[in-house]
Scaffold this motif. Structure first.
Motif, PDB file in Angstrom:
ATOM      1  N   PHE A 116      -8.985  -1.649  -4.516  1.00 16.51           N
ATOM      2  CA  PHE A 116      -9.483  -2.353  -3.432  1.00 16.51           C
ATOM      3  C   PHE A 116     -10.269  -3.246  -4.029  1.00 16.51           C
ATOM      4  N   ALA A 117     -10.540  -4.326  -3.549  1.00 20.57           N
ATOM      5  CA  ALA A 117     -11.567  -5.371  -3.896  1.00 20.57           C
ATOM      6  C   ALA A 117     -12.216  -6.162  -2.657  1.00 20.57           C
ATOM      7  N   ASP A 118     -13.379  -6.225  -2.486  1.00 25.89           N
ATOM      8  CA  ASP A 118     -14.209  -6.674  -1.360  1.00 25.89           C
ATOM      9  C   ASP A 118     -15.219  -7.425  -1.935  1.00 25.89           C
ATOM     10  N   PRO A 119     -14.858  -8.709  -2.724  1.00 24.85           N
ATOM     11  CA  PRO A 119     -15.857  -9.419  -3.457  1.00 24.85           C
ATOM     12  C   PRO A 119     -16.619 -10.417  -2.327  1.00 24.85           C
ATOM     13  N   PRO A 120     -17.941 -10.952  -2.673  1.00 28.75           N
ATOM     14  CA  PRO A 120     -18.285 -11.932  -1.741  1.00 28.75           C
ATOM     15  C   PRO A 120     -17.256 -13.135  -1.474  1.00 28.75           C
ATOM     16  N   TYR A 121     -17.160 -13.709  -0.406  1.00 30.16           N
ATOM     17  CA  TYR A 121     -16.037 -14.397  -0.209  1.00 30.16           C
ATOM     18  C   TYR A 121     -16.350 -15.639  -0.859  1.00 30.16           C
ATOM     19  N   ASP A 122     -17.446 -16.053  -1.096  1.00 32.99           N
ATOM     20  CA  ASP A 122     -17.889 -17.465  -1.932  1.00 32.99           C
ATOM     21  C   ASP A 122     -18.001 -17.296  -3.251  1.00 32.99           C
ATOM     22  N   LEU A 123     -17.639 -16.148  -3.894  1.00 33.54           N
ATOM     23  CA  LEU A 123     -17.861 -15.897  -5.319  1.00 33.54           C
ATOM     24  C   LEU A 123     -16.850 -16.642  -6.194  1.00 33.54           C
ATOM     25  N   GLU A 124     -17.530 -17.333  -6.950  1.00 37.59           N
ATOM     26  CA  GLU A 124     -16.658 -18.244  -8.052  1.00 37.59           C
ATOM     27  C   GLU A 124     -15.622 -17.337  -8.966  1.00 37.59           C
ATOM     28  N   GLY A 125     -14.431 -17.901  -8.965  1.00 40.09           N
ATOM     29  CA  GLY A 125     -13.550 -17.153  -9.753  1.00 40.09           C
ATOM     30  C   GLY A 125     -12.663 -15.939  -8.816  1.00 40.09           C
ATOM     31  N   ILE A 126     -13.053 -15.814  -7.613  1.00 42.76           N
ATOM     32  CA  ILE A 126     -12.330 -14.605  -7.068  1.00 42.76           C
ATOM     33  C   ILE A 126     -10.724 -14.855  -6.808  1.00 42.76           C
ATOM     34  N   ASP A 127     -10.320 -16.062  -6.790  1.00 46.20           N
ATOM     35  CA  ASP A 127      -8.801 -16.485  -6.606  1.00 46.20           C
ATOM     36  C   ASP A 127      -8.012 -15.932  -7.823  1.00 46.20           C
ATOM     37  N   VAL A 128      -8.577 -15.702  -8.899  1.00 43.79           N
ATOM     38  CA  VAL A 128      -7.824 -15.104  -9.798  1.00 43.79           C
ATOM     39  C   VAL A 128      -7.790 -13.755  -9.860  1.00 43.79           C
ATOM     40  N   LEU A 129      -8.564 -12.815  -9.042  1.00 45.22           N
ATOM     41  CA  LEU A 129      -8.236 -11.438  -9.150  1.00 45.22           C
ATOM     42  C   LEU A 129      -6.666 -10.749  -8.891  1.00 45.22           C
ATOM     43  N   PRO A 130      -5.898 -11.344  -7.960  1.00 45.41           N
ATOM     44  CA  PRO A 130      -4.525 -10.640  -8.082  1.00 45.41           C
ATOM     45  C   PRO A 130      -3.977 -10.867  -9.269  1.00 45.41           C
ATOM     46  N   GLU A 131      -4.078 -12.058  -9.976  1.00 45.98           N
ATOM     47  CA  GLU A 131      -3.351 -12.430 -11.437  1.00 45.98           C
ATOM     48  C   GLU A 131      -3.957 -11.291 -12.219  1.00 45.98           C
ATOM     49  N   LEU A 132      -5.173 -11.037 -12.363  1.00 47.48           N
ATOM     50  CA  LEU A 132      -5.971 -10.198 -13.272  1.00 47.48           C
ATOM     51  C   LEU A 132      -5.586  -8.959 -13.148  1.00 47.48           C
ATOM     52  N   ILE A 133      -5.265  -8.432 -11.808  1.00 46.94           N
ATOM     53  CA  ILE A 133      -4.982  -7.162 -11.424  1.00 46.94           C
ATOM     54  C   ILE A 133      -3.461  -6.644 -12.212  1.00 46.94           C
ATOM     55  N   PHE A 134      -2.681  -7.726 -12.177  1.00 44.42           N
ATOM     56  CA  PHE A 134      -1.274  -7.164 -12.560  1.00 44.42           C
ATOM     57  C   PHE A 134      -1.129  -7.959 -14.136  1.00 44.42           C
ATOM     58  N   GLU A 135      -2.090  -8.646 -14.630  1.00 44.80           N
ATOM     59  CA  GLU A 135      -2.111  -9.039 -16.195  1.00 44.80           C
ATOM     60  C   GLU A 135      -2.575  -8.009 -16.895  1.00 44.80           C
ATOM     61  N   TYR A 136      -3.665  -7.282 -16.504  1.00 43.68           N
ATOM     62  CA  TYR A 136      -3.924  -6.120 -16.978  1.00 43.68           C
ATOM     63  C   TYR A 136      -3.470  -4.618 -16.566  1.00 43.68           C
ATOM     64  N   GLU A 137      -2.424  -4.768 -15.808  1.00 45.68           N
ATOM     65  CA  GLU A 137      -1.542  -3.439 -15.653  1.00 45.68           C
ATOM     66  C   GLU A 137      -2.409  -2.557 -14.905  1.00 45.68           C
ATOM     67  N   MET A 138      -3.240  -2.712 -13.956  1.00 42.09           N
ATOM     68  CA  MET A 138      -4.280  -1.931 -13.269  1.00 42.09           C
ATOM     69  C   MET A 138      -3.518  -0.945 -12.166  1.00 42.09           C
ATOM     70  N   LEU A 139      -2.195  -1.393 -11.798  1.00 42.15           N
ATOM     71  CA  LEU A 139      -1.606  -0.296 -10.897  1.00 42.15           C
ATOM     72  C   LEU A 139      -0.657   0.589 -11.592  1.00 42.15           C
ATOM     73  N   LYS A 140      -0.409   1.620 -10.763  1.00 41.36           N
ATOM     74  CA  LYS A 140       0.685   2.627 -11.085  1.00 41.36           C
ATOM     75  C   LYS A 140       1.972   1.949 -10.388  1.00 41.36           C
ATOM     76  N   PRO A 141       3.138   2.310 -10.821  1.00 42.75           N
ATOM     77  CA  PRO A 141       4.342   1.838 -10.191  1.00 42.75           C
ATOM     78  C   PRO A 141       4.232   2.269  -8.653  1.00 42.75           C
ATOM     79  N   GLU A 142       4.457   1.246  -7.590  1.00 37.79           N
ATOM     80  CA  GLU A 142       4.335   1.184  -6.333  1.00 37.79           C
ATOM     81  C   GLU A 142       2.886   0.957  -5.825  1.00 37.79           C
ATOM     82  N   GLY A 143       2.106   1.008  -6.813  1.00 39.36           N
ATOM     83  CA  GLY A 143       0.716   0.836  -6.200  1.00 39.36           C
ATOM     84  C   GLY A 143       0.256  -0.359  -5.695  1.00 39.36           C
TER      85      GLY A 143
END
Length: 177
Positions: A116-143
């Motif tokens: 779960f991510a609730d960053p400051p809406y205007d924080l620089e760089g937040i648009d890459v969060l979805p990509e990073l979560i999957f690039e670094y394989e943070m989720l279990k299957p179906e997570g």
């Protein structure tokens, strides 16, 4: 701000007035947790809460019986508040970590049922969060990766996008492994 459900249901959380965090509204929190509860058994989930702020989301998961909640917050005052509040509420499942969320993602190596991510809406760089979560394989299957963001953002074109939920002024994009 209050805990919506679980063993601490109804407990008010009162952060100091000098907090800069923007907690998820109780209305939005209650609704997104209703969605989550239709897909996950809280007693079986391991959760990563990044940009934890006041800890509201971490308390909610722990109150509902999550196995473990890693609460990552960079601000020392906020992280201390989360740790102390978790102790006061006897929510032993919460592991409060003071760290930069982006660095934590890159160095974690653990997989979670829900991030779960609730960053400051205007924080620089937040648009890459979805990509990073999957690039670094943070989720279990179906997570799920649940990303709270402003209404100005649209992430529906990204890989793994599942759905968007809107509750008042709060927007959640949900991604699934």
């Amino acid at each position: 701000m209050r805990i919506v459900s679980g063993i601490c249901k109804g407990r008010a959380i009162l952060p100091p007035k000098n907090f800069r965090a923007r907690p998820t509204t109780d209305f939005a929190k209650e609704n997104i947790f209703n969605v989550i509860s239709n897909y996950f058994d809280f007693s079986e989930v391991v959760v990563l809460d990044i940009f934890s702020g006041t800890g509201s989301i971490s308390y909610e998961f722990a109150s509902r019986g999550a196995q473990r909640v890693v609460s990552v917050e960079l601000d020392a005052l906020h992280q201390k508040f989360i740790r102390q509040t978790a102790e006061q509420l006897k929510l032993k499942a919460i592991d409060s970590v003071r760290a930069n969320a982006f660095s934590y993602i890159k160095g974690c190596g653990e997989k979670f049922d829900i991030v779960f991510a609730d960053p400051p809406y205007d924080l620089e760089g937040i648009d890459v969060l979805p990509e990073l979560i999957f690039e670094y394989e943070m989720l279990k299957p179906e997570g799920w990766f649940i990303f709270e963001h402003s209404k100005k953002k649209d992430y529906s074109h990204l890989p793994h996008f599942r759905e968007k939920r809107v509750y008042g002024s709060v927007n959640f994009s949900i991604f699934q492994a």
